[in-house]
Design an enzyme around this catalytic site. Structure first.
Site, PDB file in Angstrom:
ATOM      1  N   ASP A 311       5.079 -28.043  55.286  1.00  0.00           N
ATOM      2  CA  ASP A 311       3.691 -28.678  55.206  1.00  0.00           C
ATOM      3  C   ASP A 311       2.640 -27.527  54.820  1.00  0.00           C
ATOM      4  OD1 ASP A 311       1.587 -30.327  55.872  1.00  0.00           O
ATOM      5  OD2 ASP A 311       1.658 -30.193  57.911  1.00  0.00           O
ATOM      6  N   LYS A 360       2.490 -34.554  61.817  1.00  0.00           N
ATOM      7  CA  LYS A 360       1.261 -33.829  61.309  1.00  0.00           C
ATOM      8  C   LYS A 360       0.589 -32.959  62.589  1.00  0.00           C
ATOM      9  CE  LYS A 360      -0.551 -33.618  57.625  1.00  0.00           C
ATOM     10  NZ  LYS A 360      -0.344 -32.720  56.411  1.00  0.00           N
ATOM     11  N   LYS A 402     -13.288 -33.251  52.881  1.00  0.00           N
ATOM     12  CA  LYS A 402     -12.865 -33.157  54.088  1.00  0.00           C
ATOM     13  C   LYS A 402     -13.682 -32.216  54.782  1.00  0.00           C
ATOM     14  CE  LYS A 402      -8.982 -30.898  56.184  1.00  0.00           C
ATOM     15  NZ  LYS A 402      -7.795 -30.761  56.273  1.00  0.00           N
ATOM     16  N   LYS A 480       2.374 -24.429  56.837  1.00  0.00           N
ATOM     17  CA  LYS A 480       1.935 -24.582  58.283  1.00  0.00           C
ATOM     18  C   LYS A 480       3.117 -23.873  59.227  1.00  0.00           C
ATOM     19  CE  LYS A 480      -1.545 -28.173  58.282  1.00  0.00           C
ATOM     20  NZ  LYS A 480      -1.319 -28.914  56.999  1.00  0.00           N
TER      21      LYS A 480
END
Ligand code: NAI
Ligand code: DG6
Length: 524
Positions: A311, A360, A402, A480
Site C-alpha cells: 500500500d 485499507k 483530496k 504504509k
C-alpha cells in the site's frame, strides 16, 4: 540564503582504498557497526557494539527498464504515463496562473539531494540522490500494463481529470495508441460498483489459463520493446482480503495447485504477482490487500525475485508517520489522532464498499504501531494506547482532489494539552505517481546489488556474492505497511525510512552512514 552549502550537479565518485570503480561493477567494503542489546532480569540492558564487514558489488549499467502497471488505465497509471511522456517530449502547458514545465517533483530519486560531506571551506556539499549510483532515467522507462477497462490512455487520462486540460490535449496524440492489455478479473475481489468498467478482461475464467496468459504478456512486452528488465507494480483497485487457507495458499506448491484448480481464494493480484515471479520480474503491491499470501512469499524466495509492499504511503499517512514520530520522539504522549479525508476519485468510490474498505482501513490504522511501541516511558503496555480514528468519505464533485483534516491531541509537560490540527489539499494521484516511478527505479537498482559478508567473532562468512533478501524492506519509505524479511522489525517513521535508503546508497559506494554529528566542527 546564508548557509553556503552547494549542490553539485555531476556524479559522485568516492576515493578510498575500500572502493573500486571498475567497468562492470562498483566494489565497496563497508564496516557495518551495530549493537547487540540484551534486557537482563533486573531491567538493565547490556549493549555490545559489534561489527560486520560487508563487501558490496553493484553492477554499473542500469538496464533498459519496462514498467508494467496493473491498473494502467486508472488515475495513478495514467498520471505516471502522462508525466513520463510530457518529460520525454518536453511538453509545456498553460494555466491561468503561468506556463508550466514538465518535471519529476515529489520523487526522491529525481528531486531530492543527499549530503556528502564538508568541503575545505567547511561548506556542506550535497549531490542529487540520483548521482550517487547509476540509476535508470525515468524518461527511459518503457510503460505498459493491464486494465479491466479498455479505454486508451488518452481517454482514461481525460476521465481521471488529474492533469490540466491544456496538458491533456497536448499529450493526447502520444497516448491514444496506448491501450491496456486484457486483465485477469474476478468480480469477487473488487466492489460491484467497478463492474461497468470491466470491458477488457481475459476470455477465460480459469485461473491456470489466466496465469499463463499474464506470463505470455510479460514475455511479449519484454521482447517486443527489447527490454532487459521488467518491474510490475499493482496500482489496480484495492481488493478484498483473500482468505488464507492451509493447503491452498500457505506454501508455494499448494498455491500453484490452487491456481491450477482455479480456487476461489486466489485473487487476481496474486495471479499477476505469481506471473511476475515466474518470469523473474519483481512485483510491488501498491494496495493493502494480502496479495503476498505465504505461498507467494515462499515462491519469491525460492525464485530469488524481489517483492515490495504493501500500500503506497503517499499523503495523510506519510504526514502521520512524520508527526507521530515528532510528537512521541519529543516526549509528548499522543492520546487521540482523529484523521479524516474526503475525495471523489474512482479509488475512493470503490472504497465505499465496506468489504473493500477493510484492508485499507487496517493499513491506514496500523501505521504508527512501532513508533508507539518504541516509547515504553510514555506508553505502558498494550492497554495504554492512542484513540486513533480513521474516517474517509466519497465526495464525487472533488474528483482526485483530496482534502485531509487531522487532529492530534497530546499530553505534554505536567499534562498540559498540546493539540495540532492540520489541513492538506492535494491531488491524490499526483502525490502517488512519483512514488511509482521511484519504486521502479530503486527496484531495478537494488536488483543489481550483491553482497558478501564476514563477522570475525561470530565466525560468519558468506564468501559468495548473493542478492539482497527478496522482501525489499529498504523501500519501506514508500509503503504504509512495509513488507520485511523474516525477523526484521517494521519501521514506520518516515525519517528513519529515508535514512535507511540514503545510508544504503552510501554503503554501496563505501561511505559511512550520515550520523549528523559534524564532530569535526564541534570537537575540532
Ligand atoms: P483507480 O481506481 O483510478 O485505478 C485503478 C485501476 O485498476 C482502474 O483503472 C481499474 O479499472 C483497474 N483494475 C481493477 N482491477 C483490475 C485487475 N484485476 N486487473 C487490471 N486492472 C484492474 O485508482 P488509483 O487512484 O489509480 O489508485 C490505484 C490503487 O493505488 C488503489 O488501490 C489505491 O488504493 C492505491 N493507492 C493509491 C494512493 C494514491 O495516493 N493515489 C496511495 C495508496 C494506495
Ligand atoms: C482514501 O483515503 C483513498 C486512499 O486510497 C488513499 O488515497 C491512499 O491510500 C493514500 O492514503 P494516505 O493515507 O497515504 O493519504
Amino acid at each position: 540564503r546564508t548557509s553556503g552549502s552547494t549542490t553539485a550537479t555531476g556524479l559522485l565518485k568516492v576515493v578510498s582504498p575500500d572502493v573500486k570503480y571498475e567497468a562492470d561493477f562498483i566494489y565497496a567494503s563497508y564496516p557495518y557497526r551495530t549493537v547487540n542489546a540484551v534486557v537482563q532480569e533486573d531491567g538493565d540492558v547490556r549493549a555490545e557494539p559489534v561489527e560486520r564487514l560487508y563487501h558490496f558489488r553493484t553492477a554499473v549499467r542500469p538496464r533498459k527498464l519496462g514498467l508494467m502497471q496493473v491498473g494502467w488505465g486508472g488515475n495513478n497509471g495514467t498520471t505516471v504515463t502522462a508525466a513520463v511522456v510530457a518529460n520525454q517530449q518536453n511538453i509545456t502547458w498553460e494555466t491561468r496562473a503561468q506556463q508550466h514545465l514538465p518535471n519529476y517533483n515529489g520523487s526522491l530519486t529525481q528531486a531530492s539531494t543527499m549530503r556528502v560531506g564538508f568541503d575545505a571551506q567547511g561548506r556542506d556539499i550535497f549531490v542529487p540522490m540520483k548521482s550517487v549510483l547509476p540509476m535508470v532515467e525515468p524518461n527511459d522507462i518503457v510503460l505498459g500494463g493491464w486494465d479491466i477497462s479498455g479505454c486508451n490512455l488518452a481517454d482514461a487520462m481525460d476521465k481521471a481529470k488529474v492533469l490540466e486540460p491544456d496538458l491533456r490535449s497536448k499529450l493526447r496524440p502520444f497516448m491514444e495508441d496506448m491501450v491496456p492489455l486484457r486483465a485477469a478479473f474476478d468480480q469477487q475481489f473488487i466492489a460491484k460498483n467497478q463492474q461497468p468498467r470491466a470491458t477488457n478482461i481475459l476470455s477465460t475464467s480459469d485461473k491456470g489459463e489466466q496465469l499463463e496468459q499474464l506470463r505470455k504478456d510479460i514475455r511479449n512486452f519484454k521482447s517486443t520493446k527489447e527490454l532487459e528488465y521488467v518491474v510490475i507494480i499493482w496500482t489496480g483497485n484495492s481488493e478484498r482480503y483473500a482468505t488464507e487457507i492451509t493447503g491452498v495458499n500457505d506454501t508455494a506448491s499448494n498455491l500453484m495447485t490452487a491456481i491450477k484448480e482455479s480456487h476461489q481464494e486466489v485473487s487476481p493480484s496474486t495471479l499477476y504477482c505469481v506471473a511476475a515471479i515466474l518470469e523473474g520480474c519483481p512485483y510491488v503491491n501498491g494496495s493493502p490487500q494480502n496479495t503476498f499470501v505465504p505461498g507467494v512469499v515462499e515462491l519469491a524466495r525460492e525464485r530469488n525475485v524481489m517483492i515490495c509492499g504493501d500500500d503506497f504511503k503517499s499523503g495523510q499517512t506519510k504526514m502521520k508517520s512524520v508527526l507521530v514520530d515528532y510528537l512521541i520522539g519529543c516526549g509528548f504522549k499522543i492520546k487521540t489522532m482523529v484523521t479524516y479525508n474526503h475525495l471523489g476519485n474512482n479509488d475512493m468510490y470503490q472504497l465505499t464498499d465496506e468489504v473493500m474498505w477493510k484492508p485499507k482501513s487496517a493499513s491506514k490504522s496500523r501505521v504508527v504501531e512501532d513508533i508507539v511501541d518504541s516509547n515504553g516511558v510514555l506508553y505502558k503496555g498494550n492497554e495504554d494506547s492512542i484513540d486513533h480514528i480513521v474516517v474517509v468519505k466519497y465526495v464525487p464533485f472533488l474528483g482526485d482532489s483530496k482534502r485531509d483534516v487531522s487532529e492530534y491531541t497530546s499530553e505534554g509537560f505536567m499534562d498540559g494539552h498540546y493539540t495540532t490540527i492540520m489541513h492538506n489539499e492535494c491531488l491524490d494521484s499526483a502525490l502517488c505517481a512519483p512514488l511509482i516511478l521511484d519504486l521502479a527505479i530503486f527496484v531495478e537498482l537494488f536488483s543489481r546489488v550483491q553482497y558478501a559478508v564476514e563477522e570475525g567473532d561470530a565466525g560468519l562468512r558468506k564468501d559468495k556474492y548473493s542478492g539482497m533478501e527478496t522482501a525489499l524492506s529498504v523501500l519501506g519509505f514508500y509503503m504504509k505497511i512495509p513488507r520485511v524479511p523474516p525477523g526484521e522489525p517494521i519501521v514506520s517513521a518516515l525519517g528513519r525510512q529515508k535514512a535507511c535508503i540514503e545510508n544504503l546508497l552510501r554503503a554501496l559506494v563505501g561511505l559511512p552512514p550520515e550520523n549528523n554529528l559534524l564532530l569535526e566542527r564541534k570537537c575540532p
